[in-house]
Scaffold this motif. Structure first.
Motif, short mmCIF file in Angstrom:
data_model
loop_
_atom_site.label_atom_id
_atom_site.label_comp_id
_atom_site.label_asym_id
_atom_site.label_seq_id
_atom_site.Cartn_x
_atom_site.Cartn_y
_atom_site.Cartn_z
N LEU A 137 0.83 -1.20 0.00
CA LEU A 137 0.00 0.00 0.00
C LEU A 137 0.87 1.26 0.00
O LEU A 137 0.50 2.27 -0.60
CB LEU A 137 -0.94 -0.01 1.21
CG LEU A 137 -2.03 -1.10 1.19
CD1 LEU A 137 -2.82 -1.09 2.49
CD2 LEU A 137 -2.97 -0.90 0.00
N ARG A 138 2.01 1.19 0.64
CA ARG A 138 2.93 2.34 0.63
C ARG A 138 3.46 2.60 -0.78
O ARG A 138 3.69 3.75 -1.16
CB ARG A 138 4.09 2.11 1.60
CG ARG A 138 3.70 2.20 3.08
CD ARG A 138 4.92 2.18 3.98
NE ARG A 138 4.56 2.32 5.38
CZ ARG A 138 4.37 1.30 6.21
NH1 ARG A 138 4.53 0.06 5.77
NH2 ARG A 138 4.03 1.50 7.47
N THR A 139 3.66 1.53 -1.55
CA THR A 139 4.17 1.72 -2.92
C THR A 139 3.14 2.41 -3.82
O THR A 139 3.48 2.86 -4.90
CB THR A 139 4.55 0.37 -3.56
OG1 THR A 139 3.37 -0.43 -3.78
CG2 THR A 139 5.52 -0.40 -2.67
N LEU A 140 1.89 2.47 -3.35
CA LEU A 140 0.85 3.13 -4.12
C LEU A 140 0.76 4.61 -3.81
O LEU A 140 -0.16 5.30 -4.26
CB LEU A 140 -0.50 2.45 -3.85
CG LEU A 140 -0.58 0.95 -4.15
CD1 LEU A 140 -1.98 0.42 -3.81
CD2 LEU A 140 -0.24 0.66 -5.60
N GLY A 141 1.73 5.11 -3.03
CA GLY A 141 1.77 6.54 -2.72
C GLY A 141 1.03 6.91 -1.45
O GLY A 141 0.75 8.10 -1.23
N LEU A 142 0.72 5.92 -0.61
CA LEU A 142 -0.01 6.18 0.63
C LEU A 142 0.98 6.40 1.77
O LEU A 142 1.85 5.57 2.02
CB LEU A 142 -0.94 5.02 0.96
CG LEU A 142 -2.06 4.74 -0.04
CD1 LEU A 142 -2.79 3.46 0.31
CD2 LEU A 142 -3.05 5.90 -0.09
N SER A 143 0.84 7.53 2.46
CA SER A 143 1.67 7.83 3.62
C SER A 143 1.12 7.09 4.84
O SER A 143 0.04 6.47 4.78
CB SER A 143 1.66 9.33 3.90
OG SER A 143 0.34 9.76 4.26
#
Length: 216
Positions: A137-143
């Motif tokens: 999920l972080r790789t999808l641009g989520l902080s």
């Protein structure tokens, strides 16, 4: 003798309602003797891990209770360590212990969630799976702040299949609708359940609405 405390219905939402009574001792020489005090308590929406101590030679077991959902899970010491590790993975988002248990419970079938219907079987959460999903999920641009909001709205994502659901659905969103980057981030914060869609009834209902692309 029965003692009962009356509490305003409004004040019982986040409070503890407790009923206590004493049981007269049977077969005692003193008619007024009391042999036990029994206390029952109901704590709405409280999730906790309890160490259940038994007078037996068997290994200790651990129980996770949701008194409001009437769900429980007995864990071995090893499984409890796994559960605790998963809670630790969620602690970076500043969730309380109760929130962590509730999220894991919903994601892995220990607390009923309409999202799964009757399909979700109870299982002990896997720390590797939880970490892999969070990292993806972080790789999808989520902080971390984004992930905190997403997990509060859709904790069941931790129980979805990473390869067959999350990654497949993200690829489908990009291929079919051109949704990626900032647009994807905004979509996931608005409707994170899209990550777990796994059927498409194409308008001919098959009673899988919570996981159907028709909702998109």
């Amino acid at each position: 003798m029965l003692g009962k405390s009356l509490v305003s219905p409004i004040s019982t939402v986040d409070s503890v309602t407790r009923l206590c009574f004493s049981t007269p001792c049977i077969g005692t020489a003193k008619s007024g003797a009391v042999c036990s005090n029994v206390s029952f308590s109901y704590q709405p929406a409280k999730y906790m891990i309890m160490d259940v101590r038994r007078q037996s030679p068997y290994p200790r077991k651990w129980e996770i209770h949701s008194t409001s959902q009437v769900e429980s899970l007995v864990l071995s010491d090893d499984d409890k360590k796994t559960w605790e590790a998963c809670r630790q993975a969620l602690s970076m988002f500043s969730f309380s212990d109760e929130e962590q248990d509730k999220m894991l419970g919903k994601a892995f079938g220990h607390i009923h969630s309409p999202y799964w219907g009757e399909d979700r079987k109870k299982e002990v959460p896997n720390i590797d799976t939880v970490n892999e999903i969070l990292e993806y999920l972080r790789t999808l641009g989520l902080s971390n702040d984004d992930l905190s909001k997403l997990l509060k709205k859709f904790p069941e994502v931790l129980g979805c299949n990473l390869e067959q659901e999350l990654k497949t659905n993200v690829q489908l969103l990009e291929k079919e609708w051109g949704i990626q980057g900032k647009s994807l981030r905004n979509l996931l914060l608005r409707n994170p359940k899209v990550l777990g869609y796994n059927v498409d009834c194409k308008g001919d209902c098959i009673a899988k609405c919570t996981r159907c692309w028709v909702r998109f």
